[in-house]
Design a protein around this motif. Structure first.
Motif, short mmCIF file in Angstrom:
data_model
loop_
_atom_site.label_atom_id
_atom_site.label_comp_id
_atom_site.label_asym_id
_atom_site.label_seq_id
_atom_site.Cartn_x
_atom_site.Cartn_y
_atom_site.Cartn_z
N PRO A 1 0.82 -1.22 0.00
CA PRO A 1 0.00 0.00 0.00
C PRO A 1 0.85 1.27 0.00
CG PRO A 1 -0.90 -1.61 1.52
CD PRO A 1 0.42 -2.16 1.06
N ARG A 2 1.94 1.24 0.76
CA ARG A 2 2.88 2.37 0.76
C ARG A 2 4.28 1.80 0.58
NH1 ARG A 2 0.88 6.86 5.24
NH2 ARG A 2 -1.36 6.71 4.80
N ALA A 3 4.81 2.00 -0.60
CA ALA A 3 6.16 1.53 -0.91
C ALA A 3 7.06 2.76 -1.04
CB ALA A 3 6.17 0.72 -2.20
N GLY A 4 7.58 3.22 0.09
CA GLY A 4 8.34 4.45 0.08
C GLY A 4 7.42 5.62 -0.26
N ARG A 5 7.81 6.39 -1.27
CA ARG A 5 7.00 7.55 -1.65
C ARG A 5 5.82 7.17 -2.54
NH1 ARG A 5 9.96 11.87 -4.34
NH2 ARG A 5 11.74 11.20 -3.14
N PHE A 6 5.79 5.93 -3.04
CA PHE A 6 4.74 5.50 -3.95
C PHE A 6 3.61 4.82 -3.17
CE2 PHE A 6 8.60 5.67 -6.53
CZ PHE A 6 8.19 6.55 -7.52
N TRP A 7 2.46 5.44 -3.22
CA TRP A 7 1.30 4.97 -2.47
C TRP A 7 0.24 4.43 -3.43
CZ3 TRP A 7 0.14 9.13 1.86
CH2 TRP A 7 1.30 9.30 2.64
N HIS A 8 -0.47 3.40 -2.98
CA HIS A 8 -1.44 2.72 -3.83
C HIS A 8 -2.79 2.65 -3.12
CE1 HIS A 8 2.63 1.20 -4.87
NE2 HIS A 8 2.18 1.32 -6.11
N PRO A 9 -3.61 3.67 -3.25
CA PRO A 9 -4.89 3.71 -2.51
C PRO A 9 -5.93 2.71 -2.97
CG PRO A 9 -4.24 5.90 -3.32
CD PRO A 9 -3.38 4.91 -4.01
N LEU A 10 -5.80 2.19 -4.21
CA LEU A 10 -6.88 1.40 -4.80
C LEU A 10 -6.63 -0.11 -4.78
CD1 LEU A 10 -7.76 3.62 -7.90
CD2 LEU A 10 -8.52 3.83 -5.52
N LEU A 11 -5.73 -0.58 -3.93
CA LEU A 11 -5.43 -2.01 -3.91
C LEU A 11 -6.60 -2.87 -3.43
CD1 LEU A 11 -1.71 -2.18 -2.68
CD2 LEU A 11 -2.61 -2.48 -5.00
N GLY A 12 -7.57 -2.23 -2.81
CA GLY A 12 -8.77 -2.97 -2.40
C GLY A 12 -9.94 -2.77 -3.34
N VAL A 13 -9.70 -2.11 -4.47
CA VAL A 13 -10.76 -1.77 -5.43
C VAL A 13 -10.57 -2.58 -6.70
CG1 VAL A 13 -11.78 0.09 -6.79
CG2 VAL A 13 -10.95 0.55 -4.47
N ARG A 14 -11.64 -3.16 -7.23
CA ARG A 14 -11.56 -3.95 -8.45
C ARG A 14 -11.44 -3.04 -9.68
NH1 ARG A 14 -12.80 -9.42 -8.45
NH2 ARG A 14 -11.75 -9.24 -10.48
N ARG A 15 -10.82 -3.58 -10.72
CA ARG A 15 -10.66 -2.84 -11.98
C ARG A 15 -12.03 -2.49 -12.58
NH1 ARG A 15 -7.20 -6.31 -14.86
NH2 ARG A 15 -5.45 -5.29 -13.82
N ALA A 16 -12.99 -3.38 -12.44
CA ALA A 16 -14.33 -3.10 -12.96
C ALA A 16 -14.94 -1.89 -12.27
CB ALA A 16 -15.23 -4.33 -12.77
N THR A 17 -14.57 -1.67 -11.01
CA THR A 17 -15.09 -0.53 -10.28
C THR A 17 -14.53 0.78 -10.81
OG1 THR A 17 -15.39 -1.85 -8.27
CG2 THR A 17 -15.26 0.54 -7.99
N THR A 18 -13.24 0.81 -11.14
CA THR A 18 -12.66 2.06 -11.67
C THR A 18 -13.27 2.40 -13.03
OG1 THR A 18 -10.77 0.92 -12.72
CG2 THR A 18 -10.49 1.67 -10.44
N ARG A 19 -13.54 1.38 -13.84
CA ARG A 19 -14.16 1.64 -15.14
C ARG A 19 -15.57 2.17 -14.96
NH1 ARG A 19 -12.10 -3.99 -18.06
NH2 ARG A 19 -9.96 -3.30 -18.46
N ALA A 20 -16.32 1.56 -14.04
CA ALA A 20 -17.68 2.04 -13.78
C ALA A 20 -17.65 3.45 -13.19
CB ALA A 20 -18.38 1.08 -12.83
N ALA A 21 -16.66 3.74 -12.36
CA ALA A 21 -16.54 5.08 -11.79
C ALA A 21 -16.31 6.13 -12.87
CB ALA A 21 -15.40 5.11 -10.77
N CYS A 22 -15.49 5.80 -13.87
CA CYS A 22 -15.26 6.73 -14.97
C CYS A 22 -16.57 7.01 -15.71
CB CYS A 22 -14.22 6.16 -15.94
SG CYS A 22 -12.52 6.21 -15.31
#
Length: 325
Positions: A158-179
């Motif tokens: 989720p937090r790899a140094g300065r690179f953060w990943h907020p959506l690791l619990g979110v499905r790809r289908a959800t991001t497409r639907a959100a768009c």
């Protein structure tokens, strides 16, 4: 005028970002214009209004595909129209579109250049990236196929140094639907459908096959494996660090007898961490060869990428090669 309510998928994305950036004064959002990163950027805008975070979206143009400048410009325009400051950064990658000069493959070369560009803009601030639960599942599956250890199977942190990943619990289908709920049209990277790329084949062929053969929930199960192993990795890293400190190891020297007496799993981690501390990226075969120096028949030295480990008396000594000009 009443504020427009978010759709359920857009709200899920936005809340995931808000949880991560709460208390963060400034953050950079990596946005390619694809559905995951575009949803991330728009979700970050919603979240930033509530957390007081200043955002800047950065679109990196790798110049690896025809029309990449136009794609980058359109992605920046899309997020700008939604009230997010955006910047396009163009990078030069050795090998370019022909890929002939890549030393580590085009995907890795592009990733390295992209992260360097994002880091330069971010400075000390975190960089938000749009990797999803599906990306996490694919990463774990690729690690299994390669015979990797727990560090690799723990996947994307989720937090790899300065690179953060907020959506690791979110499905790809959800991001497409959100768009769709936000009324934006994301860019579809043709490389995601190109079977020449291993991850593309895993995404389009292997994961659906596993879902059909083993039933639904495979992606969630693989992502859960990563989460469990991340906790184990924290403990194992601490044990390894304590061992190195207690034995008086330093960047160039590792005591031979304690290493020989350590359990196999611990000695492997110790050697790997010792080499990594000196900037040496060692494979499993390299680590085993170094461990072999603990035995008299193991030889006197092992050559590694950019370095050599030699057995000298009661110590292993690491000699790092001088960088070539």
């Amino acid at each position: 005028m009443a504020r427009k309510e978010l759709g359920p998928h857009a709200l899920e994305v936005s809340r995931a970002v808000a949880r991560m950036i709460d208390g963060v004064p400034r953050a950079v959002v990596g946005c390619s214009g694809g559905p995951d990163s575009l949803a991330l950027a728009l979700g970050a805008r919603w979240a930033a209004r509530r957390t007081g975070t200043t955002l800047i979206a950065v679109v990196v143009d790798h110049q690896l595909q025809e029309g990449s400048a136009q794609v980058a410009a359109e992605a920046a325009e899309t997020v700008t129209e939604r009230g997010i400051e955006a910047r396009v950064v163009t990078v030069d990658i050795p090998g370019g579109r022909d890929g002939q000069s890549f030393e580590c493959g085009p995907e890795a070369a592009a990733r390295t250049a992209r992260r360097a560009a994002l880091s330069q803009v971010a400075g000390a601030d975190p960089v938000l990236l749009g990797h999803t639960l599906d990306d996490q599942a694919e990463t774990v599956l690729l690690g299994l196929a390669r015979g990797s250890g727990t560090a690799s199977l723990a996947g994307i942190r989720p937090r790899a140094g300065r690179f953060w990943h907020p959506l690791l619990g979110v499905r790809r289908a959800t991001t497409r639907a959100a768009c769709r709920e936000w009324g934006v049209t994301p860019w579809q990277d043709p490389q995601n459908a190109d079977p020449a790329f291993l991850r593309s084949r895993v995404r389009r062929e292997t994961m659906p096959m596993l879902e059909r053969g083993l039933g639904p929930g495979i992606a969630e199960a693989l992502a859960r494996t990563a989460s469990l192993l991340q906790g184990d990795e924290e403990i194992l890293d601490a044990i390894t660090g304590d061992w190195l400190e207690s034995q008086g190891a330093d960047t160039g020297h590792l005591p031979l007898q304690p290493l020989a007496a350590a359990p196999t799993g611990l000695s492997r981690r110790v050697v790997k961490a010792w080499l990594a501390g000196a900037g040496v990226d060692a494979s499993f075969a390299h680590v085993e060869s170094v461990r072999g120096l603990c035995r008299s028949e193991g030889g006197r030295g092992v050559d590694l990428p950019g370095a050599r480990v030699e057995r000298r008396g009661r110590q292993l000594v690491l000699v790092v090669a001088a960088p070539t000009r």
